[in-house]
Scaffold this active site. Structure first.
Site, short mmCIF file in Angstrom:
data_model
loop_
_atom_site.label_atom_id
_atom_site.label_comp_id
_atom_site.label_asym_id
_atom_site.label_seq_id
_atom_site.Cartn_x
_atom_site.Cartn_y
_atom_site.Cartn_z
N TYR A 221 7.25 -3.02 15.84
CA TYR A 221 8.53 -3.58 15.42
C TYR A 221 8.57 -4.91 16.13
O TYR A 221 8.35 -4.95 17.32
CB TYR A 221 9.69 -2.83 16.04
CG TYR A 221 10.09 -1.55 15.43
CD1 TYR A 221 11.34 -1.44 14.82
CD2 TYR A 221 9.26 -0.44 15.49
CE1 TYR A 221 11.74 -0.24 14.30
CE2 TYR A 221 9.66 0.75 14.96
CZ TYR A 221 10.90 0.85 14.37
OH TYR A 221 11.31 2.04 13.85
N ASP B 298 1.00 12.70 19.53
CA ASP B 298 2.11 12.02 18.84
C ASP B 298 2.56 10.83 19.69
O ASP B 298 2.52 10.88 20.92
CB ASP B 298 3.29 12.99 18.64
CG ASP B 298 4.38 12.36 17.77
OD1 ASP B 298 4.05 11.51 16.91
OD2 ASP B 298 5.57 12.72 17.94
N GLN C 298 -19.12 23.80 24.50
CA GLN C 298 -20.09 24.76 25.04
C GLN C 298 -21.49 24.57 24.44
O GLN C 298 -21.65 23.95 23.40
CB GLN C 298 -19.62 26.21 24.79
CG GLN C 298 -18.22 26.52 25.26
CD GLN C 298 -18.02 26.55 26.75
OE1 GLN C 298 -16.95 26.27 27.24
NE2 GLN C 298 -19.07 26.89 27.50
N LYS D 129 3.74 5.48 13.25
CA LYS D 129 2.62 5.37 14.16
C LYS D 129 1.43 6.17 13.65
O LYS D 129 1.59 7.14 12.93
CB LYS D 129 3.09 5.87 15.53
CG LYS D 129 2.28 5.39 16.69
CD LYS D 129 2.27 3.90 16.83
CE LYS D 129 1.03 3.47 17.59
NZ LYS D 129 0.89 2.04 17.66
N ASP D 130 0.24 5.74 14.06
CA ASP D 130 -0.99 6.37 13.56
C ASP D 130 -1.43 7.49 14.48
O ASP D 130 -2.52 7.48 15.02
CB ASP D 130 -2.09 5.31 13.48
CG ASP D 130 -1.54 4.00 13.00
OD1 ASP D 130 -1.03 3.97 11.87
OD2 ASP D 130 -1.58 3.01 13.75
N ASP D 131 -0.53 8.44 14.68
CA ASP D 131 -0.77 9.48 15.67
C ASP D 131 -2.06 10.24 15.35
O ASP D 131 -2.21 10.78 14.26
CB ASP D 131 0.43 10.41 15.69
CG ASP D 131 1.71 9.61 15.89
OD1 ASP D 131 1.76 8.83 16.84
OD2 ASP D 131 2.64 9.75 15.07
N ASP E 177 3.12 12.54 8.89
CA ASP E 177 4.53 12.63 9.25
C ASP E 177 5.30 12.55 7.95
O ASP E 177 5.29 11.52 7.28
CB ASP E 177 4.86 11.44 10.17
CG ASP E 177 6.34 11.39 10.55
OD1 ASP E 177 7.15 12.12 9.94
OD2 ASP E 177 6.68 10.61 11.46
N HIS F 287 12.56 10.87 15.00
CA HIS F 287 11.10 11.07 14.92
C HIS F 287 10.65 12.04 16.02
O HIS F 287 9.96 11.66 16.96
CB HIS F 287 10.37 9.75 15.11
CG HIS F 287 10.67 8.73 14.06
ND1 HIS F 287 9.93 8.61 12.89
CD2 HIS F 287 11.63 7.77 13.98
CE1 HIS F 287 10.41 7.62 12.17
NE2 HIS F 287 11.44 7.09 12.80
N TYR G 109 5.04 -2.26 9.48
CA TYR G 109 5.35 -1.06 10.23
C TYR G 109 5.77 0.08 9.30
O TYR G 109 6.72 -0.03 8.55
CB TYR G 109 6.48 -1.30 11.24
CG TYR G 109 6.79 -0.04 12.00
CD1 TYR G 109 6.00 0.34 13.08
CD2 TYR G 109 7.83 0.80 11.63
CE1 TYR G 109 6.23 1.52 13.76
CE2 TYR G 109 8.07 1.98 12.30
CZ TYR G 109 7.27 2.33 13.37
OH TYR G 109 7.51 3.50 14.03
N ASP H 59 4.60 15.09 13.60
CA ASP H 59 3.40 15.14 12.75
C ASP H 59 3.01 16.55 12.37
O ASP H 59 2.84 17.40 13.24
CB ASP H 59 2.24 14.46 13.46
CG ASP H 59 2.49 12.98 13.61
OD1 ASP H 59 2.45 12.28 12.58
OD2 ASP H 59 2.80 12.54 14.73
#
Ligand code: F6R
Ligand code: MG
Ligand code: MG
EC number: 3.1.3.11
Length: 383
Positions: A347, A131, A241, A231-233, A11, A18, A228, A53
């Site tokens: 937070y 996200d 297959q 976020k660790d998206d 990000d 955001h 903080y 992101d």
């Protein structure tokens, strides 16, 4: 020839909060990757985004954690950040924790998922990207895809999958991993991965020949930075297959909009909503947490695709249910379990509030002090 698929994401700022990546920042990253392709560092690439992101999907023959490939991604994010700053985008450069690149991107902020493979004659794979959530959010669907026969009938009726898979599970707090076998050890597996904030499925291998099936980004930015910082998206690469789950068996795992942490201020649970690339924007209450899935084939490192897999009315009901769950969760307002437990909130003013109120707390006669605080949930003295 072995091919490496590298998905590296960060990000580096977004429009109006955001919310969504700016096209000009993607263009800046594109320039860097186009040059790297010309220079022969990477064979092919695709750039996309989910919410705020930016996602760099690259193929090459240089293996995992390669200095040149990671250096290229770093430069792409740096160039994109420059544009982000010029435009005054929100949280410009957010995920780049350091100014200097030192060999690879581990621990530097961006999320990384890489797998080196011997390409099959046809090599289909999917990149799932989310996200407003965290790496452990992919525990549930990976279990569904590779372990649960009610999701994946191939486990029962396809002889190439029948032996099962090995799951490499990482304890992100201790920095240790353990590899467990499915189906033999499913209760042990579930005992760990049911705590997704701590135990994250990092890779899955086919038991029969050790071939890799999945890899997840495991970076928990906040644990790295100690505070903080966003976020660790996460991202997840899944081969599909012919000895792995069918494409549709992997998609099926997302047909239920399960709850994940990470919504609004990284501090709320919400349903994971699978959406098309077009709808990959975090809007309502900065979400709800969104997921996209892009399907590719790779041949000698060249990518065919992507196909935007959730751009499909077959997922309309999942999205509708996700919206209903979002309404239901939102009505809890600031109460748990919509809001995360104190140890997982990103937070929090709670320590400050407690500090401020300390002098006003009065001793209650006859009440026994608890042996542990709510901040030590993982302690062995849970009872
Ligand atoms: C959650 C997220 C957003 C922000 C929120 C407040 O992962 O990215 O929900 O936490 O918009 O952001 P700041 O503190 O930057 O104003
Ligand atoms: Mg952000
Ligand atoms: Mg994000």
């Amino acid at each position: 020839m072995k091919t490496t698929i590298s998905v590296i994401k960060a990000d580096i700022g977004s429009i109006a909060g955001h919310h969504v990546v700016h096209p000009d920042t993607m263009a800046a990253a594109n320039k860097v990757l186009a040059q790297a392709k010309k220079d022969g560092i990477i064979i092919d690439y695709y750039i996309t985004n989910v919410g705020d992101d930016m996602e760099l999907i690259m193929t090459h023959t240089r293996g995992e954690l390669d200095e040149k490939v990671h250096g290229t991604a770093w430069e792409a994010f740096k160039e994109a950040t420059k544009v982000s700053k010029e435009l005054g985008l929100y949280a410009a450069g957010q995920d780049l924790l350091s100014d200097t690149f030192s060999g690879n991107l581990k621990g530097m902020g961006p999320g990384i998922a890489e797998m080196e493979i011997e390409e099959r004659p046809s090599e289909p794979f999917v990149v799932y990207m989310a996200d407003k959530t965290e790496p452990g959010a992919f525990n549930f669907p990976q279990y569904k895809m590779f372990v649960d026969p009610f999701n994946t009938p191939g486990l029962v009726i396809d002889p190439t999958m029948h032996e099962g898979f090995k799951l490499e599970i990482l304890d992100v707090y201790e920095g240790e991993s353990v590899t467990l076998n499915a189906p033999e050890e499913i209760y042990d597996i579930l005992a760990l991965i049911g705590t997704p904030s701590r135990y994250v499925i990092r890779r899955i291998y086919r038991k029969a020949d050790g071939n890799i099936g999945t890899v997840t980004s495991i970076e928990r930015l906040n644990l790295i930075a100690g505070k903080y910082v966003g976020k660790d998206d996460p991202v997840l690469i899944v081969r599909v297959q012919h000895g792995f789950p069918a494409l549709g068996e992997t998609l099926e795992a997302f047909s239920f909009p399960y709850l994940v942490p990470g919504w609004m201020r990284g501090s709320h649970y919400g349903p994971l909503m699978p959406v098309s690339q077009r709808d990959a924007r975090a809007t309502r209450f900065d979400g709800p947490p969104r997921l996209i899935g892009l399907g590719f084939n790779v041949k000698n490192g060249k990518l065919a695709g992507p196909s935007d897999l959730f751009d499909d009315p077959a997922f309309d009901e999942t999205r509708r249910l996700a919206s209903q769950i979002a309404d239901y969760m939102r009505r809890h307002g600031p109460f748990m379990p919509h809001r995360l437990e104190p140890t997982e909130m990103e937070y929090t003013t709670l320590p400050l509030v407690l500090e401020k109120l300390k002098p006003r707390f009065k001793k209650e006669e006859g009440m026994v002090k608890a042996k542990q605080s709510i901040y030590q949930k993982e302690s062995s003295e849970m009872d």
